[in-house]
Design an enzyme around this catalytic site. Structure first.
Site, PDB file in Angstrom:
ATOM      1  CB  SER A  63      34.142  70.610  44.742  1.00 25.36           C
ATOM      2  OG  SER A  63      34.859  69.433  45.038  1.00 25.36           O
ATOM      3  CG  ASP A  95      37.269  67.044  42.344  1.00 20.52           C
ATOM      4  OD1 ASP A  95      38.494  67.233  42.235  1.00 20.52           O
ATOM      5  OD2 ASP A  95      36.601  67.472  43.309  1.00 20.52           O
ATOM      6  CG  ASP A 127      38.230  71.517  43.212  1.00 26.63           C
ATOM      7  OD1 ASP A 127      37.657  70.422  43.024  1.00 26.63           O
ATOM      8  OD2 ASP A 127      38.373  72.021  44.346  1.00 26.63           O
ATOM      9  CG  ASP A 155      39.041  69.112  46.069  1.00 30.88           C
ATOM     10  OD1 ASP A 155      38.404  68.469  45.214  1.00 30.88           O
ATOM     11  OD2 ASP A 155      38.477  69.877  46.889  1.00 30.88           O
TER      12      ASP A 155
END
Length: 577
Positions: A146, A301, A303, A305
């Protein structure tokens, strides 16, 4: 097994991966590091593994990833042949070894007869969740850490609904994983063989195309002026293509991409910390923004999400919004839109976490919509959505958390920065059409509902001693000593470990009706609150604060006094660290 025995086993393993072997030899006399790498096994957090890359059982590496993959394989096999045939979707972000780890997961699952669908290039977490649902697979995995720094990586596991695995499933996977005593013994199949046998299929851009079509369903009604100027940065992550396409589908043409940060980079070279929650992550976006006089800056960010934004004020300066403020603006726009179009369901529910601002509840109350709190972690929001589907007693309208995670359309079952980026642009465009900005909209909400303010303090305590200190801090706040000594008047204590809340004045004790978690929340007699929660993915303990004042000046003062009272206690507990 003592950490020395674990280290010795790695030193003596003849087929150890070359890069890991070299790292191990370089650090052979670093006892403090060796202990931290081997004193425990890397364990599941809220939905999978996350840790620093490197050698050892307490690090992310090819062997700990294979072990986790085998744990998942054993769990899937225990669920029957249908589960095996439905298979697993695998995605990965641009971090170090992400692509390698993704393939290794497929090779372990394939060896165990489980069908895998692996994306042929880096993709976002929300697309992984979407793909699980589209392909009706039994599970999904995304290789990502993340928003963590570049030295981290991780592995998140998803269930058949596209949400992060439930606690029950996570516990079962953990049990299977822990039954594997020798992580060097995990067997893998060859990629070519899996492809030939149909146990491995590569996914291409078609899944992204399907996702983009679903974005049309979450666009706001009407045609507000789309002459909004936007600067967007993927922060070297996986969000670039989908966010750009989403903004285009929504009708935004004046979009400038931060080109240096559109390039996937595992070192995140141009940013210290790839977290859109932090203003420093926007340094390049700010430069672009001032140059083109953008109305809105957006960053996602690695990834994709989480999403953060900055808004240009009347003086031409940029103001960063908190996750709670973004959530309030999105929620208000969604409910206002449904109310205007008379599409508000009678049983609609807004979902937020226990540490998310109460402003959202006030906004929902205005529209006659129920707000429901869940534990910290978006998995609990997705679990509620599934529950709503199964019982048909409630309709999901919006889910969010203070840490910059939002979900609008339930065709994804995790926080989705792509959806959020499109919607925040639409909201900003609506205000611009009225000669206003998001800041004006936020002030209107405060004037109507009260000046809510929140804050977060995090303390990082690394290693074995750090984890012990975190436990000590939580245990003290849970003790009767703290309740007696704390200077502020406490009204309610919610202990998510015992599963009960207690009325301090009456002693009344009732169940919270939430899953068990190592967290505490204290509500004061004036309605202010603070919460304490050890992170499930990082060596941190987090302290959340929330207040409401009649004016901003009053809420500022209330927040400062509350933080000082709590953090003085914390400083006393950590002063010997």
């Amino acid at each position: 097994m003592a950490w020395q025995d674990g280290a010795a086993k790695w030193f003596n393993y003849g087929d150890l991966e070359v890069a890991l072997k070299q790292q191990l030899l370089v650090e052979k006399n670093n006892k403090e590091l060796l202990e931290d790498c081997f004193y425990k096994n890397l364990s599941f957090g809220t939905a999978g593994l996350r840790g620093e890359l490197g050698f050892g059982t307490n690090r992310m590496n090819i062997y700990t990833v294979r072990k986790a993959a085998l744990g998942l394989a054993l769990y899937i096999k225990s669920c029957g042949e249908v589960a095996e045939n439905r298979g697993v979707v695998i995605a990965y972000d641009p971090r170090h070894q992400s692509a390698e780890f993704g393939l290794e997961v497929a090779k372990v699952l394939g060896f165990n007869g489980i069908r895998c669908y692996l994306f042929d290039e880096l993709q976002s977490t929300p697309l992984l969740s979407f793909a699980v649902r589209e392909l009706n697979t039994f599970s999904g995995i995304v290789i990502t850490a993340s928003h963590n720094p570049s030295e981290y990586n991780g592995l998140k596991v998803y269930g058949e609904d596209g949400g992060q695995v439930t606690l029950e499933a996570a516990n079962a996977i953990t049990a299977h994983t822990e039954s594997i005593n020798d992580l060097f013994s995990v067997e893998v199949a060859e990629e070519a063989i899996l492809l030939k046998e149909g146990l491995l299929t590569y996914l291409n851009h078609e899944m992204s195309d399907r996702y983009v079509l679903h974005l049309n369903g979450i666009l706001l009604g009407g045609e507000p002026d789309k002459g909004l100027s936007i600067v967007y940065s993927p922060l070297h992550g996986a969000g670039g293509k989908l966010v750009s396409r989403g903004l285009e589908v929504a009708g935004f043409s004046d979009v400038t991409i931060v080109s240096e940060q559109a390039i996937p980079d595992p070192n995140f070279t141009t940013v210290k910390y790839p977290n859109p929650e932090e203003s420093q992550a926007f340094e390049m976006a700010l430069t672009y923004g001032y140059k083109v006089k953008a109305d809105l800056l957006i960053a996602t960010d690695p990834d994709a999400d989480r999403m953060g934004v900055a808004v240009r004020d009347l003086e031409g300066e940029y103001v960063f919004l908190t996750g709670n403020q973004i959530g309030a603006l999105l929620l208000n726009a969604l409910l206002e839109d449904k109310s205007d179009r008379d599409t508000m369901p009678k049983n609609g529910v807004v979902l937020k976490t226990i540490v998310t601002s109460e402003l959202g509840r006030a906004i929902a109350d205005k529209y006659g919509v129920k707000t429901m709190d869940v534990l910290t972690g978006f998995k609990f929001i997705s679990e509620k959505i599934l529950e709503f589907e199964e019982t048909a007693e409630s309709t999901f309208l919006f889910g969010y958390e203070e840490s910059y995670g939002y979900l609008i359309g339930d065709f994804v079952r995790d926080k989705d920065a792509v959806q959020a980026s499109v919607l925040i642009a639409e909201v900003a465009a609506r205000y611009k059409a009225k000669g206003q900005t998001l800041l004006d909209g936020l002030h209107e909400l405060y004037e109507e509902h009260g000046f809510y303010q929140e804050s977060l303090e995090s303390i990082t305590l690394r290693g074995k001693t750090g984890m012990a200190k975190i436990d000590e801090i939580v245990n003290y706040f849970r003790s009767t000593s703290f309740v007696k000594e704390f200077t502020k008047p406490l009204s309610i204590i919610e202990d998510y470990s015992s599963g009960h809340f207690v009325n301090v004045e009456t002693g009344d004790r009732r169940p919270l009706n939430l899953p068990i978690a190592n967290a505490l929340k204290f509500i004061l007699s004036n309605g202010a609150w603070f919460a304490i929660r050890p992170s499930g993915t990082e060596p941190k303990i987090k302290f959340y604060f929330g207040v409401k004042g009649a004016t901003k000046v009053e809420s500022d003062a209330l927040l400062l006094k509350l933080k000082e009272a709590v953090m003085t206690v914390v400083e006393g507990l950590t002063s010997d660290s």
